[in-house]
Design a protein around this motif. Structure first.
Motif, short mmCIF file in Angstrom:
data_model
loop_
_atom_site.label_atom_id
_atom_site.label_comp_id
_atom_site.label_asym_id
_atom_site.label_seq_id
_atom_site.Cartn_x
_atom_site.Cartn_y
_atom_site.Cartn_z
N TYR A 38 0.82 -1.22 0.00
CA TYR A 38 0.00 0.00 0.00
C TYR A 38 0.85 1.27 0.00
O TYR A 38 0.45 2.30 -0.48
N ASP A 71 -19.57 5.88 3.15
CA ASP A 71 -19.60 5.02 4.34
C ASP A 71 -20.44 5.67 5.43
O ASP A 71 -21.25 5.02 6.09
N ARG A 120 -24.34 5.50 4.78
CA ARG A 120 -24.94 4.19 5.05
C ARG A 120 -25.01 3.93 6.55
O ARG A 120 -26.01 3.43 7.07
N ARG A 158 -28.36 3.44 8.90
CA ARG A 158 -28.61 2.24 9.73
C ARG A 158 -28.75 2.63 11.21
O ARG A 158 -29.60 2.12 11.92
N LEU A 205 -30.45 0.93 2.12
CA LEU A 205 -30.60 2.30 1.59
C LEU A 205 -30.58 2.25 0.06
O LEU A 205 -29.69 1.62 -0.53
N HIS A 209 -18.99 3.34 -3.28
CA HIS A 209 -17.85 3.84 -2.49
C HIS A 209 -16.50 3.32 -2.99
O HIS A 209 -15.46 3.86 -2.66
N TYR A 210 -16.52 2.25 -3.81
CA TYR A 210 -15.25 1.73 -4.34
C TYR A 210 -14.68 2.63 -5.44
O TYR A 210 -13.48 2.62 -5.67
N GLU A 220 -12.58 5.27 -3.79
CA GLU A 220 -11.45 4.57 -3.14
C GLU A 220 -10.35 4.31 -4.19
O GLU A 220 -9.17 4.58 -3.95
N ARG A 258 -14.35 -8.09 -4.51
CA ARG A 258 -15.06 -7.90 -3.23
C ARG A 258 -16.53 -7.55 -3.45
O ARG A 258 -17.41 -8.03 -2.75
N ASP A 297 -19.52 -9.69 -2.02
CA ASP A 297 -20.52 -9.09 -1.14
C ASP A 297 -21.92 -9.25 -1.73
O ASP A 297 -22.88 -9.56 -1.02
N ARG A 349 -23.02 -12.76 -1.12
CA ARG A 349 -23.37 -12.96 0.29
C ARG A 349 -24.74 -12.34 0.60
O ARG A 349 -25.59 -12.96 1.24
N LYS A 371 -28.26 -13.95 1.74
CA LYS A 371 -28.83 -13.52 3.04
C LYS A 371 -30.25 -12.97 2.87
O LYS A 371 -31.14 -13.32 3.63
N TYR A 372 -30.44 -12.08 1.87
CA TYR A 372 -31.71 -11.36 1.76
C TYR A 372 -32.66 -11.91 0.69
O TYR A 372 -33.81 -11.48 0.62
N TYR A 401 -33.56 -4.88 -4.57
CA TYR A 401 -32.53 -3.83 -4.52
C TYR A 401 -31.78 -3.77 -5.86
O TYR A 401 -31.54 -2.69 -6.40
P1 NDP Z 1 -19.13 -2.19 3.20
O1 NDP Z 1 -18.75 -1.39 4.38
O2 NDP Z 1 -19.76 -1.52 2.05
O3 NDP Z 1 -20.07 -3.35 3.73
C1 NDP Z 1 -20.89 -4.09 2.90
C2 NDP Z 1 -22.12 -4.44 3.72
O4 NDP Z 1 -22.98 -3.32 3.85
C3 NDP Z 1 -22.98 -5.49 3.06
O5 NDP Z 1 -22.46 -6.79 3.30
C4 NDP Z 1 -24.31 -5.28 3.76
O6 NDP Z 1 -24.18 -5.82 5.08
C5 NDP Z 1 -24.35 -3.76 3.89
N1 NDP Z 1 -25.04 -3.09 2.79
C6 NDP Z 1 -24.87 -3.29 1.46
N2 NDP Z 1 -25.64 -2.47 0.74
C7 NDP Z 1 -26.33 -1.73 1.63
C8 NDP Z 1 -27.32 -0.71 1.50
N3 NDP Z 1 -27.74 -0.28 0.32
N4 NDP Z 1 -27.82 -0.14 2.62
C9 NDP Z 1 -27.40 -0.56 3.84
N5 NDP Z 1 -26.47 -1.52 4.02
C10 NDP Z 1 -25.95 -2.11 2.92
O7 NDP Z 1 -17.93 -2.99 2.59
P2 NDP Z 1 -16.40 -2.91 2.62
O8 NDP Z 1 -15.93 -3.52 3.91
O9 NDP Z 1 -15.95 -3.52 1.37
O10 NDP Z 1 -15.97 -1.35 2.57
C11 NDP Z 1 -15.77 -0.51 3.70
C12 NDP Z 1 -14.78 0.60 3.37
O11 NDP Z 1 -13.45 0.08 3.31
C13 NDP Z 1 -15.02 1.28 2.01
O12 NDP Z 1 -14.77 2.64 2.14
C14 NDP Z 1 -14.02 0.65 1.10
O13 NDP Z 1 -13.70 1.49 0.03
C15 NDP Z 1 -12.86 0.43 2.06
N6 NDP Z 1 -11.99 -0.69 1.64
C16 NDP Z 1 -10.66 -0.45 1.36
C17 NDP Z 1 -9.82 -1.46 0.97
C18 NDP Z 1 -8.39 -1.22 0.70
O14 NDP Z 1 -7.64 -2.19 0.59
N7 NDP Z 1 -7.93 0.02 0.55
C19 NDP Z 1 -10.33 -2.85 0.88
C20 NDP Z 1 -11.72 -2.98 1.19
C21 NDP Z 1 -12.51 -1.95 1.54
P3 NDP Z 1 -25.43 -6.31 5.99
O15 NDP Z 1 -25.23 -7.78 6.10
O16 NDP Z 1 -25.21 -5.59 7.29
O17 NDP Z 1 -26.70 -5.94 5.31
#
Ligand code: NDP
Length: 253
Positions: free
Chosen positions: A96, A133, A136, A140, A173, A185-186, A189, A221, A225, A228, A232-233, A240
């Motif tokens: 990194y 982030d 969301r 919640r 959301l 959000h990716y 990033e 990822r 996700d 998953r 789950k849903y 969605y």
């Molecule tokens: P998220 O924080 O986005 O978590 C995903 C979870 O959010 C889903 O499994 C679901 O969980 C819930 N969700 C999905 N869609 C919605 C929605 N529309 N409304 C409400 N909840 C929702 O995932 P990440 O862990 O991937 O990302 C977190 C942060 O970390 C980001 O900013 C990302 O860019 C960053 N990141 C950075 C990395 C790096 O190496 N630099 C690597 C990975 C991430 P539930 O089961 O609770 O519904």
């Protein structure tokens, strides 16, 4: 393999590997590269300043938002196996920070205008990533009783059954950033990583390793996700996906 392994009562292994060691070493190494360039050349090039500042802003954002990190996939779903532990203890500190390491021996001069442009663009991307982030998590936390871009949020009430057979409900959301694409959000990033790499200009492919790796990691990822959440849903996730059809980049399926 445990989800939240601990040593004793208070030492949480994932907090140590992911946050304390991984993220803090990122900041320390970024500063070290800056100091090394100063030792070698007697000054710090603007390219190095932009790179280091953006990485430090990113790491600061991480610690500012650390409580929100507990709800992400790394903490909430991924077990503390080789992937997470080796990734945070070895891969994060070395890969990194690699654009900064490249710049130590390549003190490129960007000029004030270009340096400021890259810096502002990078900070904007880091802010948008944070805001996605935050949006969301606020949604919640307040159970949907908040404003999203000045309006009441649109949402899906998604029920699911836990492994113990209990039925629970989560809110999804579907407006704001989360209405543009399912993993919007990716995009900032990846762009932020691009902006702290581009001060190296385009003379060598090496500094672009991290942003290339990150792009592959996040596209994979997003798929993991989605899979998953679909299992789950079920029909609510389908709903969605119908409402927000784009996976990562708005406009591209
Ligand atoms: P998220 O924080 O986005 O978590 C995903 C979870 O959010 C889903 O499994 C679901 O969980 C819930 N969700 C999905 N869609 C919605 C929605 N529309 N409304 C409400 N909840 C929702 O995932 P990440 O862990 O991937 O990302 C977190 C942060 O970390 C980001 O900013 C990302 O860019 C960053 N990141 C950075 C990395 C790096 O190496 N630099 C690597 C990975 C991430 P539930 O089961 O609770 O519904």
């Amino acid at each position: 393999m445990e989800l939240y392994p601990r040593i004793g009562k208070n030492f949480d292994m994932k907090v140590f590997t992911n946050c304390r060691f991984g993220m803090m070493s990122w900041a320390v190494l970024a500063l070290t590269y800056c100091i090394k360039q100063y030792e070698e050349n007697g000054k710090i090039a603007d390219s190095m300043l932009v790179n280091t500042t953006l990485m430090l802003v990113y790491v600061t954002k991480f610690f500012w938002w650390e409580a929100g990190y507990w709800n992400t996939m790394d903490i909430a779903h991924d077990r503390a196996g080789f992937y997470i532990c080796w990734g945070c203890l070895v891969w994060v500190p070395s890969i990194y920070t690699s654009p900064g390491m490249y710049l130590v021996n390549h003190p490129l001069v960007l000029g004030t205008q270009l340096a400021i442009f890259i810096l502002v663009a990078g900070i904007l991307c880091i802010y948008i990533n944070y805001d996605c982030d935050r949006q969301r998590q606020e949604f919640r936390r307040t159970n949907g009783k908040c404003l999203v871009w000045g309006k009441a949020p649109s949402k899906i009430e998604a029920s699911y059954t836990t492994t113990s057979g209990e039925t629970k409900t989560s809110l999804l959301l579907t407006s704001g950033w989360w209405g543009l694409s399912r993993h919007c959000h990716y995009v900032p990033e990846i762009l932020a990583a691009f902006f702290w790499t581009v001060p190296a200009l385009f003379n060598h492919v090496l500094p672009y390793f991290y942003v290339t790796f990150l792009t592959i990691l996040l596209f994979d990822r997003a798929k993991r996700d989605d899979d998953r959440c679909r299992s789950k849903y079920g029909k609510y996730w389908k709903l969605y996906c119908n409402k927000v059809p784009y996976r990562i980049i708005p406009g591209i399926y």
